[in-house]
Design an enzyme around this catalytic site. Structure first.
Site, PDB file in Angstrom:
ATOM      1  N   PHE A   1     -14.452  -2.498 -47.427  1.00 35.71           N
ATOM      2  CA  PHE A   1     -14.215  -2.554 -48.866  1.00 35.71           C
ATOM      3  C   PHE A   1     -13.365  -3.791 -49.184  1.00 35.71           C
ATOM      4  O   PHE A   1     -12.907  -4.497 -48.281  1.00 35.71           O
ATOM      5  CB  PHE A   1     -13.495  -1.292 -49.340  1.00 35.71           C
ATOM      6  CG  PHE A   1     -14.194  -0.018 -48.952  1.00 35.71           C
ATOM      7  CD1 PHE A   1     -15.177   0.512 -49.758  1.00 35.71           C
ATOM      8  CD2 PHE A   1     -13.882   0.630 -47.765  1.00 35.71           C
ATOM      9  CE1 PHE A   1     -15.842   1.680 -49.395  1.00 35.71           C
ATOM     10  CE2 PHE A   1     -14.530   1.794 -47.380  1.00 35.71           C
ATOM     11  CZ  PHE A   1     -15.520   2.324 -48.200  1.00 35.71           C
TER      12      PHE A   1
ATOM     13  N   SER B   1     -21.041   5.027 -48.054  1.00 34.27           N
ATOM     14  CA  SER B   1     -19.587   5.141 -47.985  1.00 34.27           C
ATOM     15  C   SER B   1     -18.974   4.790 -49.330  1.00 34.27           C
ATOM     16  O   SER B   1     -19.366   3.803 -49.957  1.00 34.27           O
ATOM     17  CB  SER B   1     -19.019   4.204 -46.915  1.00 34.27           C
ATOM     18  OG  SER B   1     -19.450   4.589 -45.628  1.00 34.27           O
TER      19      SER B   1
ATOM     20  N   CYS C   1     -12.198   6.139 -46.680  1.00 32.80           N
ATOM     21  CA  CYS C   1     -13.644   5.990 -46.574  1.00 32.80           C
ATOM     22  C   CYS C   1     -14.289   7.363 -46.370  1.00 32.80           C
ATOM     23  O   CYS C   1     -14.077   8.009 -45.347  1.00 32.80           O
ATOM     24  CB  CYS C   1     -13.992   5.069 -45.406  1.00 32.80           C
ATOM     25  SG  CYS C   1     -15.766   4.814 -45.184  1.00 32.80           S
TER      26      CYS C   1
ATOM     27  N   THR D   1     -18.033   9.811 -46.867  1.00 32.41           N
ATOM     28  CA  THR D   1     -19.490   9.718 -46.893  1.00 32.41           C
ATOM     29  C   THR D   1     -20.061  10.587 -48.006  1.00 32.41           C
ATOM     30  O   THR D   1     -19.708  11.764 -48.122  1.00 32.41           O
ATOM     31  CB  THR D   1     -20.086  10.167 -45.546  1.00 32.41           C
ATOM     32  OG1 THR D   1     -19.577   9.334 -44.501  1.00 32.41           O
ATOM     33  CG2 THR D   1     -21.604  10.079 -45.565  1.00 32.41           C
TER      34      THR D   1
ATOM     35  N   ALA E   1     -12.631  15.833 -43.613  1.00 31.55           N
ATOM     36  CA  ALA E   1     -12.303  16.526 -42.373  1.00 31.55           C
ATOM     37  C   ALA E   1     -10.822  16.901 -42.327  1.00 31.55           C
ATOM     38  O   ALA E   1      -9.991  16.281 -43.006  1.00 31.55           O
ATOM     39  CB  ALA E   1     -12.643  15.640 -41.173  1.00 31.55           C
TER      40      ALA E   1
ATOM     41  N   HIS F   1      -9.518   3.094 -43.718  1.00 27.44           N
ATOM     42  CA  HIS F   1      -8.886   3.907 -42.681  1.00 27.44           C
ATOM     43  C   HIS F   1      -7.384   3.960 -42.964  1.00 27.44           C
ATOM     44  O   HIS F   1      -6.656   2.999 -42.688  1.00 27.44           O
ATOM     45  CB  HIS F   1      -9.139   3.317 -41.288  1.00 27.44           C
ATOM     46  CG  HIS F   1     -10.591   3.225 -40.954  1.00 27.44           C
ATOM     47  ND1 HIS F   1     -11.066   2.406 -39.948  1.00 27.44           N
ATOM     48  CD2 HIS F   1     -11.676   3.854 -41.478  1.00 27.44           C
ATOM     49  CE1 HIS F   1     -12.387   2.532 -39.886  1.00 27.44           C
ATOM     50  NE2 HIS F   1     -12.777   3.400 -40.799  1.00 27.44           N
TER      51      HIS F   1
ATOM     52  N   THR G   1      -0.271  -7.089 -53.508  1.00 26.92           N
ATOM     53  CA  THR G   1       0.557  -8.061 -52.795  1.00 26.92           C
ATOM     54  C   THR G   1       1.966  -7.524 -52.617  1.00 26.92           C
ATOM     55  O   THR G   1       2.574  -7.039 -53.580  1.00 26.92           O
ATOM     56  CB  THR G   1       0.616  -9.397 -53.566  1.00 26.92           C
ATOM     57  OG1 THR G   1      -0.708  -9.902 -53.735  1.00 26.92           O
ATOM     58  CG2 THR G   1       1.443 -10.420 -52.803  1.00 26.92           C
TER      59      THR G   1
END
Length: 236
Positions: free
Chosen positions: A2, A47, A54, A56, A70, A108, A154
């Site tokens: 991404f 995704s 991330c 699905t 999960a 992640h 930033t």
């Protein structure tokens, strides 16, 4: 992959516990609505970044989609604190034609951070955050990239000793990310810029490969050269 440029803000309209035999534990299925603009080219299995995580796409229909979360993801992110009506940042995965206006974001989540304070600065707001995993601060550098709830921001200041970092949300960003509505005590998902972690691993691997009976050989050479140069200067 991404960019950290949030495309739209969706609304959680349903949370359903998944069958443990399918999810490996007490997972959750999220239904997120009000996001038709990012589903025009959607396919099952695509995704989508939800608050920087991330996920699905398992089903989609018109303005909404479903995604399974999960148990491990629930433990490591703030998705477990979502409820019906919660707003979430959404971004589709990059395509070959995507302009990289943010930075490389994997989706992640490394840790969550607690908002310590929100301070107005003109029409902007400075957010001070304390990460749960303080060891990750070694990758956070002033003027470097960081991802908060999926938004590329930033870093404006870091204090390793006290364990916090700051980012600034300008007026434009405030209108387009959920972080702007959060208050001290709330949590955000944090993804560290992967470049820093890759550099660290490469450097450590290089030094380990040059080790000989103690300190890395390359460091011995550097120190030896500096000492020689200093001695030569003093002898002149």
């Amino acid at each position: 992959m991404f960019t950290g440029l949030v495309e739209t803000i969706g609304t959680v309209t349903a949370l359903t516990s998944l069958d443990p035999s399918l999810s490996g534990g007490n997972g959750t299925s999220l239904t997120i609505s009000d996001c038709a603009s990012i589903l025009t080219d959607a396919q099952a299995g695509d995704s989508i970044s939800v608050n920087g995580t991330c996920l699905t796409v398992t089903e989609f229909d018109g303005p909404s989609f479903k995604a399974g979360v999960a148990p491990e993801t629930l433990r490591r992110t703030n998705l477990g604190r979502l409820k019906e009506g919660s707003k979430v940042n959404l971004e589709r995965a990059v395509s070959a034609s995507t302009r990289m206006g943010g930075h490389f974001v994997q989706g992640h989540v490394d840790t969550v951070a607690t908002i310590e304070s929100v301070t107005p600065d003109g029409n902007a707001y400075t957010f001070r955050l304390s990460p749960r995993d303080k060891s990750l601060l070694r990758y956070v550098v002033e003027k470097g990239f960081i991802t908060l709830d999926g938004a590329s921001l930033t870093v404006t200041k870091v204090d390793d000793a006290q364990g916090w970092f700051e980012v600034m949300l300008i007026a434009y960003t405030q209108e387009r990310v959920v972080t702007a509505t959060k208050q001290p005590g709330d949590e955000v998902n944090v993804e560290i810029d992967v470049v820093g972690k890759l550099v660290e691993k490469s450097v450590v691997g290089y030094f380990e490969s040059t080790t000989k009976d103690g300190p890395p050989a390359i460091l011995e050479k550097i120190v030896g050269r500096l000492v020689d140069e200093k001695l030569n200067t003093l002898q002149r």
